[in-house]
Design a protein around this motif. Structure first.
Motif, mmCIF file in Angstrom:
data_model
loop_
_atom_site.group_PDB
_atom_site.id
_atom_site.type_symbol
_atom_site.label_atom_id
_atom_site.label_comp_id
_atom_site.label_asym_id
_atom_site.label_seq_id
_atom_site.Cartn_x
_atom_site.Cartn_y
_atom_site.Cartn_z
ATOM 1 N N ARG A 1 0.731 -1.327 -0.110
ATOM 2 C CA ARG A 1 -0.137 -0.206 -0.035
ATOM 3 C C ARG A 1 0.828 1.308 -0.013
ATOM 4 N N SER A 2 0.362 2.268 -0.644
ATOM 5 C CA SER A 2 1.161 3.430 -0.870
ATOM 6 C C SER A 2 0.975 4.356 0.237
ATOM 7 N N GLN A 3 2.086 5.176 0.564
ATOM 8 C CA GLN A 3 1.669 6.217 1.534
ATOM 9 C C GLN A 3 1.829 7.643 0.555
ATOM 10 N N TRP B 1 0.376 10.405 -2.355
ATOM 11 C CA TRP B 1 -0.701 10.991 -2.678
ATOM 12 C C TRP B 1 -0.947 10.575 -4.437
ATOM 13 N N ASP C 1 -3.307 11.212 -6.887
ATOM 14 C CA ASP C 1 -3.425 12.221 -7.862
ATOM 15 C C ASP C 1 -2.512 13.484 -7.996
ATOM 16 N N LEU C 2 -1.381 13.397 -6.968
ATOM 17 C CA LEU C 2 -0.393 14.497 -6.968
ATOM 18 C C LEU C 2 0.881 14.018 -7.724
ATOM 19 N N PRO C 3 1.666 14.800 -8.242
ATOM 20 C CA PRO C 3 2.995 14.545 -8.697
ATOM 21 C C PRO C 3 3.987 14.229 -7.368
ATOM 22 N N ASP D 1 5.081 16.666 -5.083
ATOM 23 C CA ASP D 1 4.240 17.396 -4.430
ATOM 24 C C ASP D 1 3.831 16.312 -2.889
ATOM 25 N N LEU E 1 4.443 17.553 1.164
ATOM 26 C CA LEU E 1 3.552 17.510 2.164
ATOM 27 C C LEU E 1 4.064 16.445 3.418
ATOM 28 N N LEU E 2 4.983 15.586 2.893
ATOM 29 C CA LEU E 2 5.642 14.910 4.066
ATOM 30 C C LEU E 2 6.524 15.955 4.933
ATOM 31 N N HIS F 1 6.061 18.782 5.584
ATOM 32 C CA HIS F 1 5.261 19.590 6.789
ATOM 33 C C HIS F 1 4.685 18.512 7.655
ATOM 34 N N ILE F 2 4.240 17.359 7.337
ATOM 35 C CA ILE F 2 3.918 16.254 8.259
ATOM 36 C C ILE F 2 4.977 16.084 9.369
ATOM 37 N N PRO G 1 2.114 12.428 -11.909
ATOM 38 C CA PRO G 1 1.294 12.329 -10.826
ATOM 39 C C PRO G 1 1.261 10.729 -10.378
ATOM 40 N N ARG H 1 -0.314 8.261 -9.824
ATOM 41 C CA ARG H 1 -1.059 7.234 -10.362
ATOM 42 C C ARG H 1 -0.553 6.627 -11.723
#
Lengths: 322, 270
Positions: A101-103, A105, A107-109, A112, A116-117, A119-120, A148, A150
Motif C-alpha cells: 500500500r502506498s503512502q 498521494w 493524484d499528485l506529482p 508534491d 506534504l511529508l 510539513h507532516i 502524478p 497514479r
C-alpha cells in the motif's frame, strides 16, 4: 556503540479473537496466536531479514514495532521507547514502507507528496532540500518527479515510496515486502539502494520478504518465523553452512548417457548431456567427486552450485518442530 | 499548543494538496457545483412554498423560520465541509490505508479530514450563508453587538456540535464495517431537525433535541432569545448562550470516543 540494542522484543505475544460462523447464526470464538512469545534484538546499523510463510506473523511483528498494534503481552522497544505509548516520537525516528500500500498521494506529482511529508514531519526547508536532492540522485527519480503517482510504474512508485519513508532521515527503516511485484531491474535498484543506505548512513534495516535474494543481497542476519514463533535466528552464512550441507556438481558430458553412478552422490536431474549430482559437503570434496566422474565418462565442462537460500529456508521450515 | 499549531499547519497543507489533486478533475467539479446550485434553488423554492402557504409556523413568521433554517444550515455546512471527511474512515480501514496515518507524527483525525477534504462541499455552505444574509436584513431585530456575537457564537458552536457528532458516529466504523448510514441519520437527520422551530415536533422529539442530542442549542435557543420567543420547557433566557458549553462537551466526548476507537484498532488491527 551502546550495549542496549536499537530494537528489542522480549517475550512478545499478540493474539486475536476471531469469530467463525458455526451454523446459521451461531459464531464460534477462536483465539489466534499470531505472534507467540517472540524475542529478538537488533543492533544499530544491522540489516535483518524477517522471513516466513504467509500468516506466520511477520506483518503483525512489524505492526507492533511501528506502533500500529499493541502487543497482548511482552515488551517492545524501538530506540528505547515503547512504540505503542510514544507512537508520535517513535514515528519521527522510523521510516516505514509497505510494499502493498502506498503512502504517496495518488493524484499528485511525486514532488508534491514529498513536500506534504516535509510539513507532516516538520523538516526544515533547507534540510529537506538537501536530503531530497541526495535521494533523488541515488534513486534516479529526476525524470518522473512531476508525474502524478497514479501514472508511475510499480518500480518507479516503489522508489518514490523509499524516498517518502526516508525524507525525515530516520535511523531505522522497516520494509514490509518492499520488492513484491517488482521486475528484476527494479528489484535490483531497490536492493542496491538499501545496501548503500545501510553502508553509508548506518541506517538499520528490518525487512520482511518472500524473495530470498533480498535477504542474500542485503541482510547479515536472518530471522525465520513460522506459526508465530522464531525458529531460526542467525547470520545468513551460518544458516547456509548448517542447512545448506549439500552442494551440486553440474557436469557437461561429451556424450549424453543414463544417470552416472558415483558413490557418495546422487543424480538429481539430467538434461541431455548435462547432469546434476548432489553430494554432502562434509563427506566429499568437489575434486574427488569429479575424479570419480571422469573415471566413468568424458567430461567437457563442470560447475559447482552452492545451496540456494530458497532450499535452505525450505529445509528450515521442514525441520521446524510442529 | 505548539502541537496543535503543527497539526493545523499539516492539516492546511493536506487540504491544499487535496484541492490541487481534485483540480485535475475540474470538469467533474464544475458539473457538481452546477448540480449543487440546482439543488440549492430547489431548496429555496421549497422554503418559498412553505412561506407562501403558511403565514406562521408554530407562532414563527416566515422570515423567522428562514433565519432559523439558515443558522442551522450554516453550522451544518461548516461541519460538513471540515469534519464530515471523517466518515471516509470506513474505507481507509477496509483498504488498510488507515495504518499509514498511524505511522506519521500527526493525529490521524487531522490527516483523515485533510486528506479527504472536498472543496466542492463549499457549495452547501454558500446557500445557507446567502439565505442567512437575506433573513438578517428582513428581520425586525435591533442588531446590537451582543446579538451579533450571539449569532456568531451559535454558528461556530453549532458547527462544533455537528462536527463532534460526525466524529462520534464515524468512530463506529472501528467496531463494525458499514456505518455511514447510521452516521448520516444523526448528522443529516439532525440538520433537518434544527432547520425548523422544534415546536412543530412532538414533545418527545423536542425533549430529545434539547436535552439528549443537544442540537437545539445550535440554532433554536439562540433564535428564541433573539426573536423574543418563549423558551421551550421554561428554560431561562441565558440558555441561549449554552452553545459553546454544549459544543465543548460534545467535542470532548467525541475526542474520547475517537481515541478509544483508535485504541481498539490498535489492539485488534482489523
Amino acid at each position: 556503540m551502546t550495549s542496549s540494542p536499537l530494537i528489542s522484543l522480549t517475550d512478545v505475544a499478540k493474539s486475536f479473537t476471531v469469530y467463525e460462523r458455526a451454523g446459521r447464526v451461531r459464531r464460534r470464538r477462536r483465539t489466534v496466536h499470531a505472534v507467540d512469545h517472540v524475542s529478538f534484538r537488533v543492533e544499530a546499523g544491522s540489516t535483518v531479514g524477517y522471513i516466513g510463510p504467509n500468516g506466520a506473523g511477520k506483518s503483525t511483528t512489524i505492526k507492533m514495532l511501528i506502533g500500529i498494534l499493541v502487543p497482548t503481552s511482552g515488551e517492545v522497544r524501538v530506540g528505547g521507547l515503547d512504540p505503542s505509548r510514544d507512537r508520535v516520537t517513535v514515528a519521527r525516528r522510523i521510516g516505514v514502507v509497505f510494499g502493498q500500500r502506498s503512502q504517496l498521494w495518488w493524484d499528485l506529482p511525486l514532488r508534491d507528496s514529498f513536500d506534504l511529508l516535509r510539513h507532516i514531519y516538520r523538516v526544515p526547508a533547507a534540510r529537506h532540500a538537501a536530503t531530497l536532492e541526495e535521494l533523488i540522485e541515488r534513486l534516479d527519480l529526476g525524470a518522473f518527479l512531476t508525474t502524478p503517482v497514479r501514472q508511475l510504474s510499480l518500480g518507479q512508485r516503489m522508489r518514490g515510496e523509499l524516498v517518502a519513508a526516508l525524507l525525515h532521515e530516520p535511523p531505522i527503516l522497516f520494509l514490509d515486502e518492499p520488492t513484491i511485484g517488482l521486475d528484476l531491474v527494479s528489484k535490483e535498484v531497490v536492493r542496491s539502494f538499501l545496501a548503500e543506505l545501510n553502508r553509508d548512513r548506518g541506517t538499520t534495516v528490518l525487512l520482511t520478504t518472500h524473495d530470498l535474494v533480498d535477504v542474500e543481497r542485503l541482510c547479515q542476519r536472518l530471522l525465520v518465523i513460522d506459526r508465530g514463533r522464531v525458529i531460526e535466528d542467525s547470520t545468513v552464512d551460518d544458516v547456509k553452512a548448517r542447512y545448506g550441507t549439500e552442494r551440486t556438481l553440474v557436469v557437461d558430458l561429451v556424450e549424453p548417457r543414463g544417470p552416472l553412478e558415483v558413490p557418495g552422490a546422487t543424480v538429481v536431474r539430467t538434461d541431455g548431456p548435462r547432469q546434476w549430482l548432489r553430494f554432502a559437503r562434509d563427506a566429499h570434496t568437489a575434486a574427488s567427486l569429479l575424479a570419480e566422474v571422469t573415471a566413468t565418462a568424458a567430461v567437457r565442462d563442470v560447475t559447482i552450485e552452492e545451496p540456494a537460500i530458497d532450499d535452505v529456508v525450505r529445509r528450515i521450515y521442514a525441520t521446524a518442530p510442529r | 499548543m505548539a502541537e496543535l499549531a503543527a497539526s493545523v499547519s499539516a492539516y492546511r497543507r493536506l487540504v491544499g494538496g487535496r484541492i490541487r489533486a481534485d483540480w485535475q478533475y475540474r470538469t467533474a467539479f464544475v458539473v457538481f457545483m452546477l448540480g449543487q446550485a440546482l439543488a440549492m434553488t430547489a431548496d429555496l423554492g421549497a422554503v418559498g412554498l412553505v412561506f407562501a402557504n403558511v403565514d406562521a409556523l408554530a407562532g414563527w413568521t416566515g422570515t423567522e423560520v428562514v433565519f432559523l433554517f439558515a443558522t442551522s444550515g450554516v453550522s451544518f455546512a461548516l461541519a460538513d465541509m471540515l469534519v464530515s471527511p471523517v466518515e471516509k474512515v470506513a474505507g481507509h480501514l477496509k483498504a488498510g490505508t488507515f495504518d499509514t496515518f498511524l505511522v506519521r507524527p500527526v493525529g490521524a483525525l487531522w490527516q483523515l479530514c485533510g486528506t479527504e477534504f472536498e472543496l466542492r462541499r463549499i457549495g452547501r455552505l454558500l446557500q445557507p450563508v446567502v439565505v442567512l444574509a437575506i433573513a438578517v436584513r428582513l428581520l425586525d431585530v435591533d442588531w446590537t453587538p451582543a446579538r451579533v456575537l450571539l449569532v456568531a457564537v451559535s454558528l461556530v458552536s453549532g458547527a462544533c456540535i455537528f462536527g463532534g457528532i460526525w466524529v462520534l458516529t464515524s468512530s463506529i466504523a472501528f467496531w463494525t464495517v458499514e456505518t455511514q448510514e447510521i452516521a448520516n441519520s444523526f448528522t443529516y437527520g439532525g440538520s433537518q431537525l434544527t432547520s425548523y422551530p422544534i415546536d412543530v415536533l412532538g414533545a418527545w422529539l423536542r425533549r430529545l433535541a434539547v436535552f439528549v442530542v443537544p442540537l437545539a442549542s445550535v440554532s433554536y435557543l439562540p433564535a428564541c432569545a433573539l426573536l423574543a420567543k418563549p423558551m421551550p420547557f421554561d428554560l431561562p433566557r441565558g440558555a441561549a448562550w449554552t452553545g459553546p458549553a454544549v459544543a465543548l462537551l460534545v467535542c470532548l466526548l467525541a475526542r474520547a470516543v475517537w481515541r478509544e476507537a483508535i485504541r481498539h484498532h490498535r489492539s485488534t488491527g482489523s
